[in-house]
Design a protein around this motif. Structure first.
Motif, short mmCIF file in Angstrom:
data_model
loop_
_atom_site.label_atom_id
_atom_site.label_comp_id
_atom_site.label_asym_id
_atom_site.label_seq_id
_atom_site.Cartn_x
_atom_site.Cartn_y
_atom_site.Cartn_z
N VAL A 152 0.85 -1.20 0.00
CA VAL A 152 0.00 0.00 0.00
C VAL A 152 0.87 1.23 0.00
CG1 VAL A 152 -1.70 1.32 1.30
CG2 VAL A 152 -1.90 -1.14 1.19
N ARG A 153 0.62 2.12 -0.94
CA ARG A 153 1.39 3.36 -1.00
C ARG A 153 0.88 4.32 0.07
NH1 ARG A 153 3.04 6.89 -6.38
NH2 ARG A 153 4.04 8.61 -5.26
N LEU A 154 1.81 5.01 0.72
CA LEU A 154 1.48 5.90 1.82
C LEU A 154 1.81 7.35 1.50
CD1 LEU A 154 3.08 3.79 4.72
CD2 LEU A 154 0.72 3.69 3.90
N GLU A 155 1.17 8.24 2.22
CA GLU A 155 1.51 9.65 2.12
C GLU A 155 2.89 9.87 2.74
OE1 GLU A 155 -1.45 12.02 3.97
OE2 GLU A 155 -3.07 11.33 2.68
N SER A 156 3.56 10.94 2.32
CA SER A 156 4.87 11.27 2.87
C SER A 156 4.98 12.76 3.09
CB SER A 156 5.98 10.81 1.92
OG SER A 156 7.25 11.25 2.38
N ALA A 157 5.76 13.14 4.09
CA ALA A 157 6.00 14.56 4.34
C ALA A 157 6.91 15.16 3.27
CB ALA A 157 6.64 14.74 5.72
N TRP A 158 7.57 14.31 2.48
CA TRP A 158 8.47 14.75 1.42
C TRP A 158 7.78 14.53 0.08
CZ3 TRP A 158 13.41 16.39 3.11
CH2 TRP A 158 13.68 16.12 4.45
N SER A 159 7.64 15.57 -0.72
CA SER A 159 6.84 15.50 -1.94
C SER A 159 7.40 14.52 -2.97
CB SER A 159 6.73 16.90 -2.57
OG SER A 159 8.03 17.41 -2.87
N ASP A 160 8.72 14.33 -3.01
CA ASP A 160 9.31 13.48 -4.03
C ASP A 160 9.49 12.03 -3.56
OD1 ASP A 160 11.17 14.25 -2.19
OD2 ASP A 160 12.85 14.35 -3.59
N ARG A 161 9.27 11.77 -2.30
CA ARG A 161 9.52 10.43 -1.75
C ARG A 161 8.32 9.52 -1.97
NH1 ARG A 161 11.55 10.69 4.18
NH2 ARG A 161 13.36 11.52 3.06
N VAL A 162 8.58 8.23 -2.22
CA VAL A 162 7.53 7.23 -2.38
C VAL A 162 7.72 6.17 -1.31
CG1 VAL A 162 6.49 5.52 -3.91
CG2 VAL A 162 7.38 7.65 -4.87
N ALA A 178 3.60 -5.56 20.56
CA ALA A 178 4.79 -5.70 21.43
C ALA A 178 5.33 -4.34 21.87
CB ALA A 178 5.87 -6.49 20.71
N GLY A 179 4.44 -3.43 22.19
CA GLY A 179 4.85 -2.13 22.71
C GLY A 179 5.28 -1.13 21.66
N LYS A 180 5.26 -1.50 20.38
CA LYS A 180 5.64 -0.58 19.31
C LYS A 180 4.40 -0.15 18.54
CE LYS A 180 10.24 -2.58 18.50
NZ LYS A 180 11.13 -3.22 17.50
N THR A 181 4.33 1.13 18.21
CA THR A 181 3.22 1.67 17.43
C THR A 181 3.76 2.35 16.19
OG1 THR A 181 1.83 2.03 19.39
CG2 THR A 181 1.28 3.27 17.40
N ARG A 182 3.19 2.01 15.05
CA ARG A 182 3.56 2.65 13.79
C ARG A 182 2.30 3.19 13.13
NH1 ARG A 182 7.40 2.40 16.21
NH2 ARG A 182 9.41 1.39 15.78
N ILE A 183 2.43 4.37 12.52
CA ILE A 183 1.29 5.05 11.92
C ILE A 183 1.41 5.03 10.40
CG2 ILE A 183 0.05 7.24 11.74
CD1 ILE A 183 1.10 7.88 14.55
N PHE A 184 0.30 4.73 9.71
CA PHE A 184 0.30 4.63 8.25
C PHE A 184 -0.87 5.43 7.69
CE2 PHE A 184 1.74 0.65 10.20
CZ PHE A 184 3.03 0.57 9.70
N LYS A 185 -0.58 6.23 6.66
CA LYS A 185 -1.61 7.02 6.00
C LYS A 185 -1.63 6.68 4.51
CE LYS A 185 -1.66 10.94 9.20
NZ LYS A 185 -3.01 10.65 9.72
N PRO A 186 -2.50 5.77 4.07
CA PRO A 186 -2.58 5.42 2.65
C PRO A 186 -2.97 6.62 1.80
CG PRO A 186 -3.65 3.75 4.00
CD PRO A 186 -3.35 4.91 4.90
N VAL A 187 -2.66 6.55 0.51
CA VAL A 187 -2.86 7.70 -0.39
C VAL A 187 -4.31 7.87 -0.81
CG1 VAL A 187 -0.50 7.66 -1.27
CG2 VAL A 187 -2.27 6.28 -2.40
#
Length: 328
Positions: A97-107, A166-175
């Motif tokens: 799944v492609r995600l949003e990025s804070a950097w415009s050119d990054r995928v 396991a105590g780790k949280t990661r956030i994902f924002k699909p496009v």
């Protein structure tokens, strides 16, 4: 929507096996063996814009219906081919799944990778894959997250979701809304597998995760983005309801949101719009700020999407049916 079949590069051992078979059994047998090798290395994916879902391994008599240049596929088939080549030969991509990025050119992609573990049961991990730009022919790993039995998935109310394990949280924002829908479908299924087999850190499961952890090589800025934590928010307790027989202001607003949201989604291309953009249009329609309703709107959006999303014909006699995932 598109169906795309990609070819994995054969491992040296597999290639040498085919070569030996050709030498020992003659030209005809060798060509058959090579054909079987190529079939076993092909992987088919069902694609919408921003997401690829693994369909099958091996060849199919219906492979003539694959459309690798379908308009919905975009750069995804090419990116997927690069990501597949980073995997061990025994591992497979279940979802990308492609995600949003804070950097415009990054995928960036969130990739669900599965394999058979030591106990011959399905095991899943999440990989974060980084491309420096959409034309890049190389990618790197910036995040590895094994999915243990305590995996929880939460909508963040702003067009994305978090995965905690396991105590780790990661956030994902699909496009897009459609990409988020695809991601949640798979994540709820694979987390259920982890619960069923009770995978826990330090046990016999997911030992192969170490291979990918040793392969993390993305730029530090990419790694930092994968490790971004959600903003801390202070929540106030609900006020006591003075008149339980009358709807509160929040209940009235939620009812109006449901009606307006459905009418907006009926006329939007859900493969090319994010839930945040839908919420912005909803605020314009209702002429009010709906920030405190973000999570409610995301939940309603998925419910409406599930009701709108009819079974899709993939092949003759084969339909793709999506069920509404549970929200934890």
């Amino acid at each position: 929507m598109a169906l795309v079949t990609l070819q994995r590069s054969p491992t040296p051992s597999a290639a040498s096996t085919a070569s030996t078979a050709t030498t020992n059994a003659g030209e005809d047998f060798g060509s058959d063996d090579e054909r079987r090798l190529n079939q076993s290395l092909s992987e088919s994916f069902f694609m919408v814009k921003g997401a690829a879902l693994f369909l099958q391994q091996g060849s199919s008599p219906l492979s003539q219906k694959v459309h690798p240049h379908h308009k919905h596929a975009g750069d995804l088939p090419r990116h997927l081919q690069v990501m597949i080549n980073l995997l061990r030969s025994e591992d497979r991509i279940k979802l990308a799944v492609r995600l949003e990025s804070a950097w415009s050119d990054r995928v960036r992609y969130m990739v669900v990778v599965y394999s058979n573990g030591r106990q011959d049961t399905e095991e899943n991990i999440l990989l974060g894959m980084d491309f420096t730009n959409k034309e890049s022919k190389n990618c790197s790993i910036g995040m590895v997250l094994p999915l243990w039995s305590d995996t929880k998935i939460h909508l963040d109310g702003d067009g994305g979701f978090s995965v905690t394990t396991a105590g780790k949280t990661r956030i994902f924002k699909p496009v897009s809304v459609q990409a988020m829908w695809s991601a949640l479908q798979i994540l709820h299924k694979v987390s259920e597998v982890s619960r069923r087999y009770n995978y826990f850190p330090g046990g016999m499961s997911l030992t192969w995760t170490g291979f990918y952890e040793s392969c993390i090589s993305s730029d530090q800025s990419c790694i930092n983005e994968w490790n971004t934590m959600r903003d801390l928010e202070t929540t106030r307790p609900d006020s006591p309801a003075l008149f339980v027989d009358k709807p509160t202001e929040r209940e009235r607003t939620e009812r109006l949101v449901k009606t307006k949201l459905r009418s907006i989604m009926m006329y939007k291309d859900l493969e090319n719009i994010t839930s945040k953009e839908i919420r912005t249009e909803l605020e314009q329609h209702m002429n009010c700020n709906l920030k405190e309703y973000k999570e409610f709107i995301d939940n309603e959006m998925l419910l409406i999407l599930g009701q709108m999303d009819k079974a899709s014909l993939i092949f003759d006699h084969l339909y793709l049916v999506r069920s509404t995932p549970g929200i934890y």
